[in-house]
Design a protein around this motif. Sequence first.
Motif, short mmCIF file in Angstrom:
data_model
loop_
_atom_site.label_atom_id
_atom_site.label_comp_id
_atom_site.label_asym_id
_atom_site.label_seq_id
_atom_site.Cartn_x
_atom_site.Cartn_y
_atom_site.Cartn_z
N ASN A 61 12.13 111.05 7.63
CA ASN A 61 10.92 111.57 8.27
C ASN A 61 11.00 111.43 9.78
O ASN A 61 11.07 110.32 10.31
N ALA A 120 18.18 117.09 8.57
CA ALA A 120 16.81 116.59 8.46
C ALA A 120 16.69 115.58 7.32
O ALA A 120 16.05 114.53 7.46
N ASP A 121 17.34 115.87 6.18
CA ASP A 121 17.32 114.95 5.04
C ASP A 121 18.01 113.64 5.38
O ASP A 121 17.56 112.57 4.98
N ASN A 133 11.39 118.52 9.03
CA ASN A 133 11.73 118.08 7.67
C ASN A 133 11.24 119.09 6.63
O ASN A 133 11.96 119.40 5.68
#
Length: 137
Positions: free
Chosen positions: A48, A43-44, A102
Motif C-alpha cells: 500500500n 505496485a504489488d 495500487n
Amino acid sequence: MSEENSEGTVRLDVPDHLQYSPDHVWIDASQDPAVIGVTEYAADQLGNLVFLDLPETGTQVEAGDEVVELESSKAVEPVVCPVSGTIAYVNRSASDDPGVINSDPYGEGWIMKMTLDDDEPDLLTADEYSKMLRKLG
C-alpha cells in the motif's frame, strides 16, 4: 495479456498496448505526451502506497534517471524513467491519494506524462515483460 499463477488463475495484468522497462515501469507512447506509470507487479511488490514524490513539470530527464519516489509501509523505491524527454504533466490526484496506483496502476494511477526526445525507446513488449515476470516467479 494476463499473467497466470500455477493454479491457472489470473495474477497480474500486463496490457498489450503498453511497453515496459525491466524496472517495472510502463509507457504508453501512442499518446502525446506519452503516459508513464508503474506496473501492477511493482505496485504489488511495494504494498500500500502512502506517499508519492513527483518531479516538477518542465523538468528534462534522461533515460535511467530516478524521477519519482514511491513510499509504502514496506519501503521507499525510486521510479527509474525508461525514456528521455520533458515532463509535461504529473498526476496530482495520485499524489493526493497514492493508493490509486495500487488499485488502478494502468488507468487513474498513471504518474506522469512526457514529451519524448526519442521516438523509439528500447522497451519490452507485453509478451517480453510477461516472460520476465514468469522468471521472477
